[in-house]
Design a protein around this motif. Structure first.
Motif, mmCIF file in Angstrom:
data_model
loop_
_atom_site.group_PDB
_atom_site.id
_atom_site.type_symbol
_atom_site.label_atom_id
_atom_site.label_comp_id
_atom_site.label_asym_id
_atom_site.label_seq_id
_atom_site.Cartn_x
_atom_site.Cartn_y
_atom_site.Cartn_z
ATOM 1 N N GLN A 151 57.010 -38.318 21.408
ATOM 2 C CA GLN A 151 57.816 -37.458 20.547
ATOM 3 C C GLN A 151 59.019 -38.200 19.968
ATOM 4 O OE1 GLN A 151 58.682 -34.165 23.124
ATOM 5 N NE2 GLN A 151 56.759 -33.082 22.654
ATOM 6 N N LEU A 152 59.661 -39.039 20.814
ATOM 7 C CA LEU A 152 60.797 -39.830 20.313
ATOM 8 C C LEU A 152 60.346 -40.809 19.229
ATOM 9 C CD1 LEU A 152 62.736 -40.624 23.614
ATOM 10 C CD2 LEU A 152 63.328 -38.963 21.855
ATOM 11 N N ILE A 153 59.204 -41.469 19.478
ATOM 12 C CA ILE A 153 58.694 -42.407 18.475
ATOM 13 C C ILE A 153 58.340 -41.682 17.180
ATOM 14 C CG2 ILE A 153 56.803 -43.982 17.953
ATOM 15 C CD1 ILE A 153 56.726 -44.698 20.924
ATOM 16 N N THR A 154 57.731 -40.513 17.334
ATOM 17 C CA THR A 154 57.370 -39.736 16.148
ATOM 18 C C THR A 154 58.604 -39.325 15.358
ATOM 19 O OG1 THR A 154 55.414 -38.886 17.301
ATOM 20 C CG2 THR A 154 56.164 -37.687 15.346
ATOM 21 N N ALA A 155 59.631 -38.872 16.083
ATOM 22 C CA ALA A 155 60.868 -38.466 15.403
ATOM 23 C C ALA A 155 61.523 -39.653 14.697
ATOM 24 C CB ALA A 155 61.841 -37.848 16.414
ATOM 25 N N THR A 156 61.520 -40.817 15.366
ATOM 26 C CA THR A 156 62.104 -42.014 14.748
ATOM 27 C C THR A 156 61.338 -42.426 13.505
ATOM 28 O OG1 THR A 156 62.829 -42.753 16.946
ATOM 29 C CG2 THR A 156 62.825 -44.375 15.189
ATOM 30 N N LEU A 157 60.005 -42.391 13.599
ATOM 31 C CA LEU A 157 59.195 -42.751 12.439
ATOM 32 C C LEU A 157 59.395 -41.773 11.283
ATOM 33 C CD1 LEU A 157 55.851 -43.818 14.160
ATOM 34 C CD2 LEU A 157 57.563 -45.296 13.110
ATOM 35 N N LYS A 158 59.493 -40.499 11.599
ATOM 36 C CA LYS A 158 59.732 -39.510 10.546
ATOM 37 C C LYS A 158 61.077 -39.752 9.870
ATOM 38 C CE LYS A 158 56.869 -35.726 12.337
ATOM 39 N NZ LYS A 158 56.879 -34.340 12.861
ATOM 40 N N ASP A 159 62.094 -40.056 10.690
ATOM 41 C CA ASP A 159 63.416 -40.328 10.131
ATOM 42 C C ASP A 159 63.380 -41.574 9.257
ATOM 43 O OD1 ASP A 159 66.336 -39.794 10.047
ATOM 44 O OD2 ASP A 159 66.447 -41.738 11.056
ATOM 45 N N ALA A 162 61.661 -40.748 6.040
ATOM 46 C CA ALA A 162 62.539 -39.971 5.167
ATOM 47 C C ALA A 162 63.563 -40.873 4.478
ATOM 48 C CB ALA A 162 63.243 -38.887 5.983
ATOM 49 N N ARG A 163 64.136 -41.822 5.244
ATOM 50 C CA ARG A 163 65.115 -42.725 4.633
ATOM 51 C C ARG A 163 64.468 -43.609 3.568
ATOM 52 N NH1 ARG A 163 66.780 -43.660 9.988
ATOM 53 N NH2 ARG A 163 65.937 -45.783 9.857
ATOM 54 N N LEU A 164 63.280 -44.124 3.889
ATOM 55 C CA LEU A 164 62.589 -44.964 2.904
ATOM 56 C C LEU A 164 62.222 -44.166 1.654
ATOM 57 C CD1 LEU A 164 60.240 -47.032 5.234
ATOM 58 C CD2 LEU A 164 62.317 -47.808 4.085
ATOM 59 N N THR A 165 61.842 -42.914 1.862
ATOM 60 C CA THR A 165 61.505 -42.066 0.703
ATOM 61 C C THR A 165 62.722 -41.865 -0.189
ATOM 62 O OG1 THR A 165 59.829 -40.922 2.037
ATOM 63 C CG2 THR A 165 60.571 -39.848 0.017
ATOM 64 N N ILE A 166 63.875 -41.624 0.454
ATOM 65 C CA ILE A 166 65.107 -41.441 -0.328
ATOM 66 C C ILE A 166 65.476 -42.720 -1.063
ATOM 67 C CG2 ILE A 166 67.578 -40.992 -0.123
ATOM 68 C CD1 ILE A 166 66.946 -39.143 2.207
ATOM 69 N N GLU A 167 65.305 -43.870 -0.380
ATOM 70 C CA GLU A 167 65.621 -45.136 -1.034
ATOM 71 C C GLU A 167 64.696 -45.388 -2.223
ATOM 72 O OE1 GLU A 167 65.463 -48.190 1.852
ATOM 73 O OE2 GLU A 167 67.203 -47.484 3.001
ATOM 74 N N VAL A 168 63.413 -45.080 -2.039
ATOM 75 C CA VAL A 168 62.484 -45.276 -3.148
ATOM 76 C C VAL A 168 62.840 -44.371 -4.313
ATOM 77 C CG1 VAL A 168 60.075 -45.000 -3.859
ATOM 78 C CG2 VAL A 168 60.617 -46.101 -1.689
ATOM 79 N N GLN A 169 63.191 -43.131 -4.025
ATOM 80 C CA GLN A 169 63.577 -42.210 -5.092
ATOM 81 C C GLN A 169 64.832 -42.674 -5.813
ATOM 82 O OE1 GLN A 169 63.883 -38.394 -3.217
ATOM 83 N NE2 GLN A 169 61.651 -38.116 -3.032
#
Length: 349
Positions: A151-159, A162-169
């Motif tokens: 769950q921790l790994i999943t949460a970290t990957l999701k975060d 999300a950051r990479l998506t914002i940077e790409v946008q």
């Protein structure tokens, strides 16, 4: 069909009578009457066993070589085997069951034996079940820990996503000039951070050389133990020097000619340093040599690349220490050249 029904009724009647007798028996098993009934039951069983064995021997004698253990291939013999089996079953069905007397303690003993057997099996089953429960709880705890990590790994990957998506946008919304300026600013901040960290590391290295390493390098240069074998070195030991075996000589009162000889020894090993170090101070000379060597290695690595070499003027304890520490390495064909090991290349972005 009347015989089996009559036999079943007799068995049921006997069970009721035996139950009434068991209820009338005192609870204490140590009474003389109970012991006497046990003896009587034992004698009855013994005599019954003897009678059955005698009847079996007589039956075997009457039968002779005739056997029903295996079916015969001869039709006549097979028919005779079936008749014998039928007669035996008919005789057993019509005969009264050979049961102990109603006041015999044998039924109670049999019930007690069965009860003890069930109790022992239940106890063993409880122990096995308890062990399986412990193993299941241990496995559950491990699975819960693994689930928490996942769950921790999943949460970290999701975060991170999300950051990479914002940077790409953000990059997609910027013009090429703005993107280039942002990258240049990021690289400049990174360069400044690396320079600051480099300055801190260089200062820390200089402090380490001055406070710890310099005396050990001077000891090795003067013929003493190599760096690391002798950790506590005083200025008196450096002034007295070391014998051919590597042991410190006894210190003597310093005279002017002794100071002159000591300074001449320093100049022979490290060369003259006009005003750079205190007169007659081996520690400072060794520290100066190590600082200069590390500066030359770093400068040539920055200016010419990590594969560039520094030419050594002599085989010094400082160079040997860097080799043993796996920080630097000699040229494969020229031991007068030294360069830093590029151990951080794989970590470059």
């Amino acid at each position: 069909m009347a015989a089996p029904v009559d036999t079943l009724r007799k068995l049921q009647d006997y069970a009721r009578k035996a139950k009434d007798v068991e209820n009338s028996i005192p609870s204490t098993g140590d009474s003389p009457a109970y012991a006497a009934r046990l003896d009587v039951a034992f004698e009855e069983l013994s005599s019954q066993v003897k009678e059955e064995e005698k009847a079996l021997e007589q039956l075997k004698a009457n039968i002779g070589d005739f056997s029903i253990d295996e079916p015969s291939t001869d039709p006549n013999e097979r028919l005779e085997q079936l008749r014998v089996i039928k007669a035996a079953y008919t005789n057993m069905t019509q005969a009264l069951p050979n049961l102990p007397s109603p006041d015999s303690p044998l039924p109670a003993l049999l019930a007690l034996r069965n009860t003890y057997k069930v109790f022992k099996e239940s106890k063993d089953s409880a122990l096995i079940t308890h062990q399986k429960l412990l193993e299941a709880r241990k496995r559950l705890a491990q699975e819960q820990a693994d689930l928490h990590d996942a769950q921790l790994i999943t949460a970290t990957l999701k975060d991170r996503i999300a950051r990479l998506t914002i940077e790409v946008q953000e990059k997609s919304q910027k013009s090429p000039e703005e993107t280039a300026k942002a990258m240049i600013a990021s690289q400049e901040l990174r360069r400044q951070s690396l320079q600051e960290e480099t300055r801190k590391l260089v200062k820390a290295l200089a402090r380490f050389i001055k406070s710890h390493l310099a005396a050990l390098l001077a000891t090795e240069e003067l013929g003493g133990p190599v760096v690391g074998d002798l950790l506590d070195v005083s200025d008196e030991m450096l002034a007295a020097g070391f014998n051919p075996r590597g042991n410190a000589k006894k210190s003597k009162p310093q005279a002017r000619e002794v100071d002159t000889k000591r300074q001449r020894r320093i100049d022979e090993i490290w060369g003259p340093h006009e005003g750079a170090i205190s007169e007659g101070h081996e520690r400072e000379a060794a520290a100066m040599e190590m600082r200069l060597l590390t500066e030359d290695l770093l400068n040539v690595a920055v200016e010419e690349g990590t594969g560039a070499y520094v030419t050594l003027t002599r085989d010094s304890a400082a160079a040997r220490f860097l080799i043993r520490a796996k920080v630097a390495q000699f040229h494969p064909r020229d031991a007068r050249k030294l360069r830093l090991i590029d151990f951080g290349r794989e970590l470059e972005e």
